[in-house]
Scaffold this motif. Sequence first.
Motif, mmCIF file in Angstrom:
data_model
loop_
_atom_site.group_PDB
_atom_site.id
_atom_site.type_symbol
_atom_site.label_atom_id
_atom_site.label_comp_id
_atom_site.label_asym_id
_atom_site.label_seq_id
_atom_site.Cartn_x
_atom_site.Cartn_y
_atom_site.Cartn_z
ATOM 1 N N PRO A 75 41.151 52.647 21.076
ATOM 2 C CA PRO A 75 42.060 51.696 21.743
ATOM 3 C C PRO A 75 42.534 52.230 23.091
ATOM 4 O O PRO A 75 42.971 53.367 23.203
ATOM 5 N N GLY A 76 42.432 51.379 24.092
ATOM 6 C CA GLY A 76 42.822 51.772 25.434
ATOM 7 C C GLY A 76 41.704 52.398 26.231
ATOM 8 O O GLY A 76 41.810 52.535 27.452
ATOM 9 N N TYR A 77 40.618 52.794 25.547
ATOM 10 C CA TYR A 77 39.508 53.467 26.221
ATOM 11 C C TYR A 77 38.170 52.808 25.940
ATOM 12 O O TYR A 77 37.131 53.369 26.300
ATOM 13 N N SER A 78 38.166 51.653 25.319
ATOM 14 C CA SER A 78 36.896 50.997 25.035
ATOM 15 C C SER A 78 36.245 50.566 26.349
ATOM 16 O O SER A 78 36.919 50.121 27.280
ATOM 17 N N MET A 79 34.929 50.706 26.415
ATOM 18 C CA MET A 79 34.221 50.400 27.652
ATOM 19 C C MET A 79 34.359 48.944 28.089
ATOM 20 O O MET A 79 34.537 48.673 29.287
ATOM 21 N N PRO A 80 34.321 47.951 27.167
ATOM 22 C CA PRO A 80 34.527 46.568 27.616
ATOM 23 C C PRO A 80 35.879 46.359 28.285
ATOM 24 O O PRO A 80 35.972 45.641 29.283
ATOM 25 N N LEU A 81 36.930 46.983 27.756
ATOM 26 C CA LEU A 81 38.252 46.824 28.362
ATOM 27 C C LEU A 81 38.286 47.441 29.757
ATOM 28 O O LEU A 81 38.757 46.810 30.719
ATOM 29 N N LEU A 82 37.792 48.665 29.898
ATOM 30 C CA LEU A 82 37.856 49.333 31.192
ATOM 31 C C LEU A 82 37.048 48.587 32.247
ATOM 32 O O LEU A 82 37.496 48.411 33.385
ATOM 33 N N ASN A 83 35.868 48.114 31.891
ATOM 34 C CA ASN A 83 35.048 47.390 32.856
ATOM 35 C C ASN A 83 35.634 46.024 33.177
ATOM 36 O O ASN A 83 35.521 45.539 34.308
ATOM 37 N N THR A 84 36.259 45.369 32.186
ATOM 38 C CA THR A 84 36.906 44.076 32.447
ATOM 39 C C THR A 84 38.063 44.233 33.415
ATOM 40 O O THR A 84 38.214 43.441 34.360
ATOM 41 N N LEU A 85 38.903 45.225 33.192
ATOM 42 C CA LEU A 85 40.014 45.476 34.109
ATOM 43 C C LEU A 85 39.488 45.790 35.507
ATOM 44 O O LEU A 85 40.063 45.334 36.512
ATOM 45 N N HIS A 86 38.415 46.552 35.578
ATOM 46 C CA HIS A 86 37.825 46.886 36.883
ATOM 47 C C HIS A 86 37.322 45.623 37.583
ATOM 48 O O HIS A 86 37.507 45.456 38.799
ATOM 49 N N ASP A 87 36.709 44.711 36.839
ATOM 50 C CA ASP A 87 36.214 43.466 37.425
ATOM 51 C C ASP A 87 37.367 42.613 37.959
ATOM 52 O O ASP A 87 37.269 42.035 39.051
ATOM 53 N N VAL A 88 38.444 42.506 37.196
ATOM 54 C CA VAL A 88 39.596 41.717 37.641
ATOM 55 C C VAL A 88 40.186 42.323 38.909
ATOM 56 O O VAL A 88 40.547 41.599 39.852
ATOM 57 N N LEU A 89 40.295 43.636 38.949
ATOM 58 C CA LEU A 89 40.824 44.286 40.149
ATOM 59 C C LEU A 89 39.929 44.031 41.362
ATOM 60 O O LEU A 89 40.429 43.819 42.479
ATOM 61 N N ASP A 90 38.633 44.018 41.165
ATOM 62 C CA ASP A 90 37.720 43.743 42.281
ATOM 63 C C ASP A 90 37.926 42.326 42.815
ATOM 64 O O ASP A 90 37.899 42.101 44.038
ATOM 65 N N ARG A 91 38.141 41.362 41.914
ATOM 66 C CA ARG A 91 38.359 39.984 42.377
ATOM 67 C C ARG A 91 39.698 39.856 43.102
ATOM 68 O O ARG A 91 39.797 39.147 44.109
ATOM 69 N N CYS A 92 40.709 40.546 42.603
ATOM 70 C CA CYS A 92 42.008 40.528 43.298
ATOM 71 C C CYS A 92 41.880 41.167 44.677
ATOM 72 O O CYS A 92 42.437 40.661 45.664
#
Length: 665
Positions: free
Chosen positions: A428-445
């Motif tokens: 929890p907190g370190y799963s690859m789907p979560l980290l990559n999803t957060l990274h994608d959202v930050l890129d769009r922002c």
Amino acid sequence: MGNNTSSEGGGNDESLVNWVALVVSLVALLGTVAQVLQQYIASAAGYSNCGQRVMGNWHKSKKRKFRATELRFEVQFETPVFFVCPATNTKGPIPEAPIHFVNGRQQSLEQTRALLPKEEEAQRQSLQVHTADNERASWVMLLSQLQSMEKESQEWQQHHYNMGPPQNLPLVDFESHTLAVAVQAKKRSWDTMPAGVKKPYATTAMCHLIEIAAMMGIYWKEFDRSRDRYRAEGNGYILVGSNVPDLGVMFTLQICGKSRFQENRVIPVDEVKELCCGMVSTLFQENKDRRRIEFPNEDPKDLSFLQLGSMDEIAETMVLIECNTDTANYFRSDDTKHGHLFPVPFELLGMLGKTLHIRNSAFRMLPNPTPYHWDKNFFNLRRLVREYWKKVSDSDADLPQIAQIQQLIEDADIVLRTLDVDRKSKTPGYSMPLLNTLHDVLDRCDMFLRQSDRDLVRMVVREHFQEVLKLINDRSGVDGEADGKSTHTHTNDKQTAEHFDELTAASPELRQEAFMELYFFIVLRQVRERAVTSYERRRTTQYAPSVHSREPSIDSIPEAKALSPSPTPPAAPSRPISPGLPPPLLKTRGRSQSVPVLHIQAPGHGPQQYLGMDITTSLESEASAIWCTLVLRMLCWLLLHDFNKKDVQIAKSELLGSRLPVYVA
């Protein structure tokens, strides 16, 4: 005959005496030769201090070299020079010397003449060197622990992601790291050793030592350059530094507990060097080739860098984003507050800080660039994202129906669903789907914020922190009435928080909801009105346009082009365009005009009241979208990155890139 016998006996005695004298002479000669050799050998001062007990496998480099002109031996040996650089670097502080990177692999262990901690301890035991003994040079242990850091962290990442990231993408390997420890061997002579130093020492620079300490999870407790007293602790290590006469500042590493390099491993990116000294690269950073060593002598002039290492530096950063004097003085006073659910500088860090997470990597930890503790026990970021999604989707929040707001609603929903899946994962907190999803959202922002008018973004950020710090410190700053309606209610007559002090009285389950209600129903309204008013005042007067804006001022646009309405409205873009040029009128949900309408009149034309209303309304929509984007970006950035609760910044921004030589005992 008797005389002959006596003569023979005397000859034998004389011969025996001669032989005895010869033996004594030879012994004396050998003793003299041995003494002379011993004196020559003893002239090789320090040779016994370069043994295996002291230098580990580096002892193989020691040798005696005879100086014929001085009739003595000189002791020569090699010690490492530590520095931090990208894993692809080909230049080091010693010209033409081979560079060996510390990566935990067998080849690296052989090249750096290091052992892993277990092997190091086994060798010490075989040499009858125990924990209480201090013969070992501390840089030998430092090298061993750095090798362990790389090996253990890579094994942890492989263990938890042994099936590989989604889409079968490979995990990031060591060669992709832009922050790595490298070693070069430097030849030294014992003749140059200061009188008070009894062991060979390693060399590094002050900036590299600070960076290595951060990579190992060691946090500074004392950093007093006026008295040369340095002390750092953490992750089972103690690092102590003091001044050595005729040499400089020398540090000693001690192991006081068990170290761990797993999820607490610092992200191996180059920007960590800046964070170690309280500086932060932002999403607006463009000049990547600029030498970092120039920064300490320069004040940041734009939003490319933020200084957060001390209260005074945070105050200067508030001035950089053009906050008023009261806002800057909040950080210079001991009687003011600087936090709500968490300290406000972390909010600024999340809104503007560059995304430092490496795709397909599990590491999230960063050095804390602020003088505040990051304690997540008093709030829940996952609940804050949920409450953000509720508010940005709520019709009562008075948000425009534009493409960017719809994108934010979708992004928040994606993050929430990914968080639910992550909660059930093995990490929890370190799963690859979560980290990559957060990274994608930050890129769009980031894409939206970079495309927006830089001056309008700056004003939204400025008004946001002015309002937040005012609400934290001044109860009278909350307007009691606005448009005939109380600010702490909305159409559903639901009570909302009027002040951040009320959050401390809320239960943990309701704290996040109260926080977001205050943000959307009080902070957003004030930020939107004041940011648009300030922007239009600057744009329609002779105020010089900001050099930081990516879009031209309206004053630089020919009047006929700026004021004549377009015969056919252009197609709505997928993302809101920069408001440097008036976009088409964007519909809102019955929201009343919140700022005075600007009446722009062109020569020879009648009043352009409707055109002025279109400009103001579109700017309000753009300001709302910028604010909502910044808030979601802040939440996702703080979810994607983490800080140790015990880590706080001690002001040392002028040491960023410092090449001041320091030594490791």
